[in-house]
Design a protein around this motif. Sequence first.
Motif, PDB file in Angstrom:
ATOM      1  N   SER A   1       0.862  -1.179   0.000  1.00  0.00           N
ATOM      2  CA  SER A   1       0.000   0.000   0.000  1.00  0.00           C
ATOM      3  C   SER A   1       0.897   1.226   0.000  1.00  0.00           C
ATOM      4  CB  SER A   1      -0.885  -0.010   1.249  1.00  0.00           C
ATOM      5  OG  SER A   1      -1.493   1.256   1.401  1.00  0.00           O
ATOM      6  N   VAL A   2       0.832   2.012  -1.078  1.00  0.00           N
ATOM      7  CA  VAL A   2       1.754   3.145  -1.172  1.00  0.00           C
ATOM      8  C   VAL A   2       1.080   4.395  -1.710  1.00  0.00           C
ATOM      9  CG1 VAL A   2       2.602   2.206  -3.362  1.00  0.00           C
ATOM     10  CG2 VAL A   2       3.933   3.955  -2.207  1.00  0.00           C
ATOM     11  N   SER A   3       1.381   5.509  -1.062  1.00  0.00           N
ATOM     12  CA  SER A   3       1.026   6.822  -1.573  1.00  0.00           C
ATOM     13  C   SER A   3       2.323   7.494  -1.998  1.00  0.00           C
ATOM     14  CB  SER A   3       0.367   7.675  -0.493  1.00  0.00           C
ATOM     15  OG  SER A   3      -0.873   7.127  -0.138  1.00  0.00           O
ATOM     16  N   PHE A   4       2.217   8.358  -2.979  1.00  0.00           N
ATOM     17  CA  PHE A   4       3.419   9.053  -3.439  1.00  0.00           C
ATOM     18  C   PHE A   4       3.061  10.474  -3.816  1.00  0.00           C
ATOM     19  CE2 PHE A   4       6.016  10.000  -7.396  1.00  0.00           C
ATOM     20  CZ  PHE A   4       7.039  10.599  -6.680  1.00  0.00           C
TER      21      PHE A   4
ATOM     22  N   THR B   1       0.023  15.086   7.309  1.00  0.00           N
ATOM     23  CA  THR B   1      -1.103  15.117   8.246  1.00  0.00           C
ATOM     24  C   THR B   1      -2.192  14.147   7.799  1.00  0.00           C
ATOM     25  OG1 THR B   1      -0.653  17.453   8.645  1.00  0.00           O
ATOM     26  CG2 THR B   1      -2.778  16.633   9.384  1.00  0.00           C
ATOM     27  N   GLY B   2      -2.582  14.237   6.521  1.00  0.00           N
ATOM     28  CA  GLY B   2      -3.653  13.385   5.997  1.00  0.00           C
ATOM     29  C   GLY B   2      -3.308  11.914   6.087  1.00  0.00           C
ATOM     30  N   PHE B   3      -2.072  11.609   5.718  1.00  0.00           N
ATOM     31  CA  PHE B   3      -1.636  10.204   5.727  1.00  0.00           C
ATOM     32  C   PHE B   3      -1.641   9.644   7.147  1.00  0.00           C
ATOM     33  CE2 PHE B   3       1.807   7.055   6.036  1.00  0.00           C
ATOM     34  CZ  PHE B   3       1.358   6.129   5.116  1.00  0.00           C
ATOM     35  N   LEU B   4      -1.060  10.390   8.084  1.00  0.00           N
ATOM     36  CA  LEU B   4      -0.983   9.904   9.468  1.00  0.00           C
ATOM     37  C   LEU B   4      -2.371   9.823  10.101  1.00  0.00           C
ATOM     38  CD1 LEU B   4       2.204  11.668  10.913  1.00  0.00           C
ATOM     39  CD2 LEU B   4       1.943   9.264  10.261  1.00  0.00           C
ATOM     40  N   ASP B   5      -3.212  10.826   9.808  1.00  0.00           N
ATOM     41  CA  ASP B   5      -4.579  10.844  10.345  1.00  0.00           C
ATOM     42  C   ASP B   5      -5.344   9.594   9.944  1.00  0.00           C
ATOM     43  OD1 ASP B   5      -4.566  13.095  11.780  1.00  0.00           O
ATOM     44  OD2 ASP B   5      -5.746  14.332  10.395  1.00  0.00           O
ATOM     45  N   SER B   6      -5.323   9.288   8.639  1.00  0.00           N
ATOM     46  CA  SER B   6      -6.115   8.160   8.167  1.00  0.00           C
ATOM     47  C   SER B   6      -5.538   6.853   8.707  1.00  0.00           C
ATOM     48  CB  SER B   6      -6.190   8.139   6.645  1.00  0.00           C
ATOM     49  OG  SER B   6      -5.082   7.506   6.085  1.00  0.00           O
ATOM     50  N   ALA B   7      -4.205   6.768   8.794  1.00  0.00           N
ATOM     51  CA  ALA B   7      -3.599   5.548   9.336  1.00  0.00           C
ATOM     52  C   ALA B   7      -3.950   5.394  10.815  1.00  0.00           C
ATOM     53  CB  ALA B   7      -2.085   5.586   9.143  1.00  0.00           C
ATOM     54  N   ALA B   8      -3.948   6.507  11.539  1.00  0.00           N
ATOM     55  CA  ALA B   8      -4.274   6.453  12.974  1.00  0.00           C
ATOM     56  C   ALA B   8      -5.733   6.040  13.164  1.00  0.00           C
ATOM     57  CB  ALA B   8      -4.009   7.812  13.622  1.00  0.00           C
TER      58      ALA B   8
ATOM     59  N   ASP C   1      -9.583  13.324  -7.807  1.00  0.00           N
ATOM     60  CA  ASP C   1      -9.502  13.786  -6.424  1.00  0.00           C
ATOM     61  C   ASP C   1      -9.861  12.687  -5.430  1.00  0.00           C
ATOM     62  OD1 ASP C   1     -12.186  13.489  -6.721  1.00  0.00           O
ATOM     63  OD2 ASP C   1     -12.706  15.574  -6.317  1.00  0.00           O
ATOM     64  N   GLY C   2     -10.066  11.474  -5.931  1.00  0.00           N
ATOM     65  CA  GLY C   2     -10.285  10.334  -5.040  1.00  0.00           C
ATOM     66  C   GLY C   2     -11.736  10.091  -4.664  1.00  0.00           C
TER      67      GLY C   2
ATOM     68  N   GLU D   1      -4.186  15.963  -3.030  1.00  0.00           N
ATOM     69  CA  GLU D   1      -5.511  16.019  -2.395  1.00  0.00           C
ATOM     70  C   GLU D   1      -5.901  14.650  -1.845  1.00  0.00           C
ATOM     71  OE1 GLU D   1      -8.772  17.600  -4.762  1.00  0.00           O
ATOM     72  OE2 GLU D   1      -7.461  19.231  -5.412  1.00  0.00           O
ATOM     73  N   CYS D   2      -5.665  13.616  -2.671  1.00  0.00           N
ATOM     74  CA  CYS D   2      -6.023  12.250  -2.256  1.00  0.00           C
ATOM     75  C   CYS D   2      -5.261  11.841  -1.007  1.00  0.00           C
ATOM     76  CB  CYS D   2      -5.694  11.261  -3.380  1.00  0.00           C
ATOM     77  SG  CYS D   2      -6.812  11.322  -4.771  1.00  0.00           S
ATOM     78  N   VAL D   3      -3.945  12.080  -1.018  1.00  0.00           N
ATOM     79  CA  VAL D   3      -3.109  11.657   0.113  1.00  0.00           C
ATOM     80  C   VAL D   3      -3.520  12.426   1.365  1.00  0.00           C
ATOM     81  CG1 VAL D   3      -0.758  11.537   1.018  1.00  0.00           C
ATOM     82  CG2 VAL D   3      -1.202  10.914  -1.355  1.00  0.00           C
ATOM     83  N   ALA D   4      -3.810  13.705   1.177  1.00  0.00           N
ATOM     84  CA  ALA D   4      -4.224  14.509   2.333  1.00  0.00           C
ATOM     85  C   ALA D   4      -5.559  14.019   2.902  1.00  0.00           C
ATOM     86  CB  ALA D   4      -4.310  15.983   1.956  1.00  0.00           C
ATOM     87  N   ARG D   5      -6.395  13.370   2.066  1.00  0.00           N
ATOM     88  CA  ARG D   5      -7.636  12.815   2.621  1.00  0.00           C
ATOM     89  C   ARG D   5      -7.487  11.349   2.992  1.00  0.00           C
ATOM     90  NH1 ARG D   5     -11.815  13.777  -2.374  1.00  0.00           N
ATOM     91  NH2 ARG D   5     -13.332  12.530  -1.245  1.00  0.00           N
ATOM     92  N   GLY D   6      -6.232  10.879   2.998  1.00  0.00           N
ATOM     93  CA  GLY D   6      -5.940   9.565   3.561  1.00  0.00           C
ATOM     94  C   GLY D   6      -6.045   8.396   2.606  1.00  0.00           C
ATOM     95  N   LEU D   7      -6.020   8.666   1.306  1.00  0.00           N
ATOM     96  CA  LEU D   7      -6.104   7.592   0.327  1.00  0.00           C
ATOM     97  C   LEU D   7      -4.710   7.196  -0.150  1.00  0.00           C
ATOM     98  CD1 LEU D   7      -9.015   9.186  -1.733  1.00  0.00           C
ATOM     99  CD2 LEU D   7      -9.210   7.257  -0.140  1.00  0.00           C
ATOM    100  N   SER D   8      -4.545   5.917  -0.512  1.00  0.00           N
ATOM    101  CA  SER D   8      -3.252   5.438  -1.019  1.00  0.00           C
ATOM    102  C   SER D   8      -3.181   5.692  -2.516  1.00  0.00           C
ATOM    103  CB  SER D   8      -3.090   3.948  -0.751  1.00  0.00           C
ATOM    104  OG  SER D   8      -2.885   3.715   0.603  1.00  0.00           O
ATOM    105  N   VAL D   9      -2.598   6.822  -2.857  1.00  0.00           N
ATOM    106  CA  VAL D   9      -2.579   7.219  -4.264  1.00  0.00           C
ATOM    107  C   VAL D   9      -1.173   7.644  -4.665  1.00  0.00           C
ATOM    108  CG1 VAL D   9      -3.428   8.974  -5.881  1.00  0.00           C
ATOM    109  CG2 VAL D   9      -4.993   7.919  -4.261  1.00  0.00           C
ATOM    110  N   ILE D  10      -0.773   7.264  -5.876  1.00  0.00           N
ATOM    111  CA  ILE D  10       0.535   7.692  -6.363  1.00  0.00           C
ATOM    112  C   ILE D  10       0.378   8.498  -7.643  1.00  0.00           C
ATOM    113  CG2 ILE D  10       1.664   5.663  -5.389  1.00  0.00           C
ATOM    114  CD1 ILE D  10       1.977   4.697  -8.327  1.00  0.00           C
ATOM    115  N   GLN D  11       1.356   9.357  -7.874  1.00  0.00           N
ATOM    116  CA  GLN D  11       1.378  10.099  -9.124  1.00  0.00           C
ATOM    117  C   GLN D  11       1.868   9.142 -10.202  1.00  0.00           C
ATOM    118  OE1 GLN D  11       3.936  11.503 -11.263  1.00  0.00           O
ATOM    119  NE2 GLN D  11       2.393  12.620 -12.408  1.00  0.00           N
TER     120      GLN D  11
END
Lengths: 416, 204
Positions: free
Chosen positions: A374-377, A401-408, B31-32, B58-68
Amino acid sequence: MRHTQTRDRLCGSIAGFFVSGGMMESDMAPRARKARDEANDPSSLVVHFGADKPLRLDAGVALSPFQIAYQTYGTLNEARTNAILICHALTGDQHVANAHPVTGKPGWWDALVGPGRAIDTDRFFVICSNVIGSCLGSTGPASPNPATGKPYGLDLPVITIRDMVRAQAMLVDALGIDRLFSVIGGSMGGMQVLEWAASYPDRVMTAIPIAAGARHTAQNIAFHEVGRQAVMADPDWNGGRYFETGKRPGKGLSVARMAAHITYLSEPALHRKFGRNLQDRKQLTFGFDADFQIESYLRHQGITFVDRFDANAYLYLTRAMDYFDLAADHQGRLADAFAGTKTRFCVVSFTSDWLFPTAESRAVVRALNGAGASVSFVEIDTDRGHDAFLLDEPEFHGAITGFLDSAARNQGIDPS
Amino acid sequence: MSVNNTPRVDLAVIADLISPKARVLDVGCGDGALLDLLEHDKGVDGRGIEISQRGVNECVARGLSVIQGDADSDLIDYPDKGFDYVVLSQTLQATRNPKLVLDQMLRIGDRAIISFPNFGHWRVRLSLLLKGRMPVTKDLPYSWYDTPNIHFCTIRDFVHLCEEVGATMESARALDANGQKIGLSMPWWFWNFFGQQGVFLLRR
């Protein structure tokens, strides 16, 4: 092992300066003396590992006894699930979010770590330790060699990123923490994050490698070699035994820092900040004084650095980064380093970073996808170069912030 | 999805096709919105690829697993059958090589879900017939020279492509401009004329 906390010593604000022909112990700036005290007897928390707990090094030998200096922020919750380990960069240290004991400057990640910040210390228990091989209280080349009673110097075995991580795992054990909610770090810290995820996948719930890569490139090794040669070319380096002569290789280390500092910035940022502006003068002097502001700036960076950093530690840590190649540790397949991982990753790069360009992060992302992780980039658009990870970049902080929030939320972690 | 201003009327239809707790890759996730819907309503393990960095952030900030990333070049990095569903919503017509993208989707996912604007819709046909110029509509607002939509197709064209790549159609829908399914029992020509969008569930 025993935990100690020595008194918190504040430092003076007298700027360091150079004395031509080397710096004698007697005219060592108070900051430099303070830095040397911190190397052995830090004002941080310290864990000592005795003969029963040696650190097994990649070099094939054991380091024992050894110590790790660290800082913590926030409170560990009862379930011990809210711990975040922050890994510092090459010349960073454990003082993430408190005034530095030598320079008095704010913590190096004050913008990101603290109450209500992206890495919220009201919610998480944040740990940051000085890496093995460094000089702010964890065992390194400036620490006394128990065999001789004198500083190790170059008798310390070469340290690797994996050794640093192995030592951190021993610290985390000592703190009674089984799993880390997150491991976060930029640059050399990002390398440690990747190593953590590869070596201890079950102990890392989320991993955030920032402005990093899974290997040091030829260009990066080249810049480090220039820095090391500058240190070693300084006659006061004395084969690494400068503590015995009382002179320190300040000139060499300063040049190393100047060269490295260029790689942390970008051309547009340099242009914006300095351009071809002259320093305190109206015209060129037709000499080799610091005519340009950029020269003056770099000299300042060099001079202030030698007051707080040990030259041998600089050699060891640059070497550790050079040796890092996570794919090579897995038969050349980076994806295999993360096979079967359950860790959630958030990889971050910066558009103007030419030391760890986005392509390096993208290679990590590709490998993680290949491993089904599971990866965000996110790639943050900024002209501030590699150092952007240390600066106030709202979009970067928003992503963390968003990444840590959702994981928490997923892990059911509430404020402690 | 970030390609056009098309209202995301296909989202609910796509979500209907996906079983709870599935592993889903949304290619061109914008935007997810779809991933968010799926994670909240169906508890799926969702991942996304989005070409615009703004969308990704935007996606990552809303907690989604998204890559460019780019559907054309980056799907190759994913392992075989790593997902239960791979979704391509409103993006097929913007890819450089739609056939290859479809092929990769069928490799990566157990099933592929594709939705796209139907260029055979009567409004498009009428516009071209009467005005003699490339259609610019509310939903597809670009002129021919600056459109990201470089590979438009009709529902019929897409059915042909499915045959060519050896995909089995498990379900096909045509939606009107409001996202309502139209004439479930109607023949292809009817859908191709009245369908504003096509939504297909494929497997191989």
